[in-house]
Design an enzyme around this catalytic site. Structure first.
Site: not given
Ligand code: ZN
Length: 426
Positions: A114, A116, A118, A141, A143, A281, A300, A306
């Site tokens: 997806s 998304q 964070h 988060k 990453e 991203h 998302r 979802k």
């Protein structure tokens, strides 16, 4: 101090790790995640079922377990660390408490994840408080994805100049954002400072993402039909080819159109992409090592069946524009390359050790986790015990432990640990 604790101090712990079968994963027969988790935990993978992520760490949604010498699983890594916080080193405990601050993963991406972002720490806490059922995690988060194969992602917004070109050349985008918003973009000068461009981009993107389901379905269908017709008279651009692929994976999804707004980034093996808070991203294809703060916090907004939360996503994004920075690592010695993102929680070392060589990972004031992705060898600390290494092995090393690795065949391993900068600055 008790003897049992003392003996932990320089001994390594083998771990069994959790696997995730999200439907975007590569089928078992093609998935490095499937192979590594089979070798790691001894179950047999299903060649047709998707294997998406191997989770190494203490997150409750995918715990890792300590393994005894006879191969039996015992306590979770989380419980063991909680009872023996000195394994983390005092600086880490002071900063993050008695838990591992990073989560280490392997990803096998068969189709797009997806779109998304964070949330940062403050928004993460707020979302968790407001909607604990949707936002189960209150931590931020950041990453980093380190490519193991050719790896593709959508990441960050394109430049203003590129966005103007999209408005001129993609009538379906123009239809969805509306003439007024399109004019706003076209009238903004490229020389205007970034702070003035951001609200324009936010208005346009929010309008696009808020379009009704029917409008989106109609626009996606028109777009795909037009591209199919035009492909007979001209070569399609890379972005157009990507959009056709995404539509195949997620028909009628707003993410297909949103892809025109984002950078299409391609990593070669050994290149890494890092994502700070609030950066949009979507990973598209390939396999990577991923490291993040211990969290599963995702907002998302497309390319997913979802729950999607467009208002939250559109209001949280930074709307920074341009190609993201790619990390190629810093050489620590002939065999080890270190990737240092601008986040305190983690860094990644990639080690390629030719047959019959030896390398030392110096002691650091925080914990490390090693994952063997190919080859065979041995690992030892100052204690006399020697650990056999083979593909799929995962080992936890306590703080202040020097690790020596020797190879019996070309050995590939990854180490994650706390970011070295954190110790330099604290
Ligand atoms: Zn992400």
């Amino acid at each position: 101090m008790e003897d049992s604790n003392d003996s932990n101090h320089h001994s390594l712990q083998k771990l069994h790790c959790s696997v995730k079968n999200y439907d975007w994963g590569l089928p078992g027969k093609l998935s490095h995640v499937a192979k590594l988790s089979e070798l790691n935990s001894g179950f047999q993978f299903d060649p047709m079922k998707p294997y998406a992520e191997l989770w190494i760490g203490t997150h409750d949604s995918g715990p890792s377990f300590l393994v005894s010498k006879d191969g039996e699983e015992s306590v979770t890594l989380k419980d063991w660390i909680f009872k023996n916080p000195d394994l983390l080193g005092d600086k880490v405990v002071q900063k993050w408490g008695s838990d591992l601050p990073f989560l280490f993963k392997v990803l096998s991406v068969g189709k797009a994840l997806s779109i998304q972002a964070h949330p940062d720490k403050e928004l993460a806490r707020r979302l968790h408080k407001l909607h604990p059922d949707v936002y189960k995690d209150g931590n931020h988060k950041p990453e980093m994805a380190l490519a193991m194969t050719d790896f593709e992602a959508l990441c960050g917004f394109i430049t203003l100049e590129e966005l103007k070109a999209v408005i001129h050349s993609v009538p379906e985008v123009l239809g969805l954002v509306g003439d007024a918003n399109a004019d706003l973009v076209l009238q903004t000068s490229d020389q205007t400072d970034e702070e003035k461009v951001k609200p324009v981009l936010q208005a346009v993107f929010t309008h696009l993402m808020s379009a009704s389901k029917e409008t989106v379905t109609d626009a996606v269908n028109r777009l795909i039909n037009r591209l199919q017709t035009e492909s007979e008279v001209r070569p399609l651009t890379e972005k157009e080819l990507l959009v056709i692929r995404l539509e195949n994976q997620y028909p009628s999804d707003i993410g297909v159109i949103a892809a025109f707004f984002l950078n299409h980034v391609k990593l070669n093996p050994g290149e890494a992409l890092f994502l700070g808070a609030n950066e949009p991203h979507a990973y598209l294809s390939g396999e990577c090592i991923e490291c993040m703060a211990t969290s599963d916090n995702v907002v998302r907004a497309g390319l997913t069946p979802k729950y999607i939360d467009v208002p939250t996503l559109c209001s949280m994004l930074t709307y920074k524009q341009g190609i993201p920075e790619i990390l190629r690592g810093v050489s620590m010695n002939p065999y080890v390359n270190k990737y240092i993102p601008p986040f305190e929680e983690f860094e990644i070392d990639h080690c390629t050790l030719p047959k019959g060589e030896r390398v030392v990972f110096p002691a650091v004031p925080g914990p490390s986790i090693f994952l063997v992705t190919a080859g065979e060898g041995t690992m030892n600390t100052v204690s006399p015990e020697v650990y056999e290494l083979t593909e799929g092995d995962v080992l936890f090393a306590p703080a202040y432990t020097e690790i020596s690795v020797a190879s019996e065949s070309e050995l590939h391993l990854y180490r994650t640990g706390i970011n070295s900068k954190f110790f330099e600055e604290s």
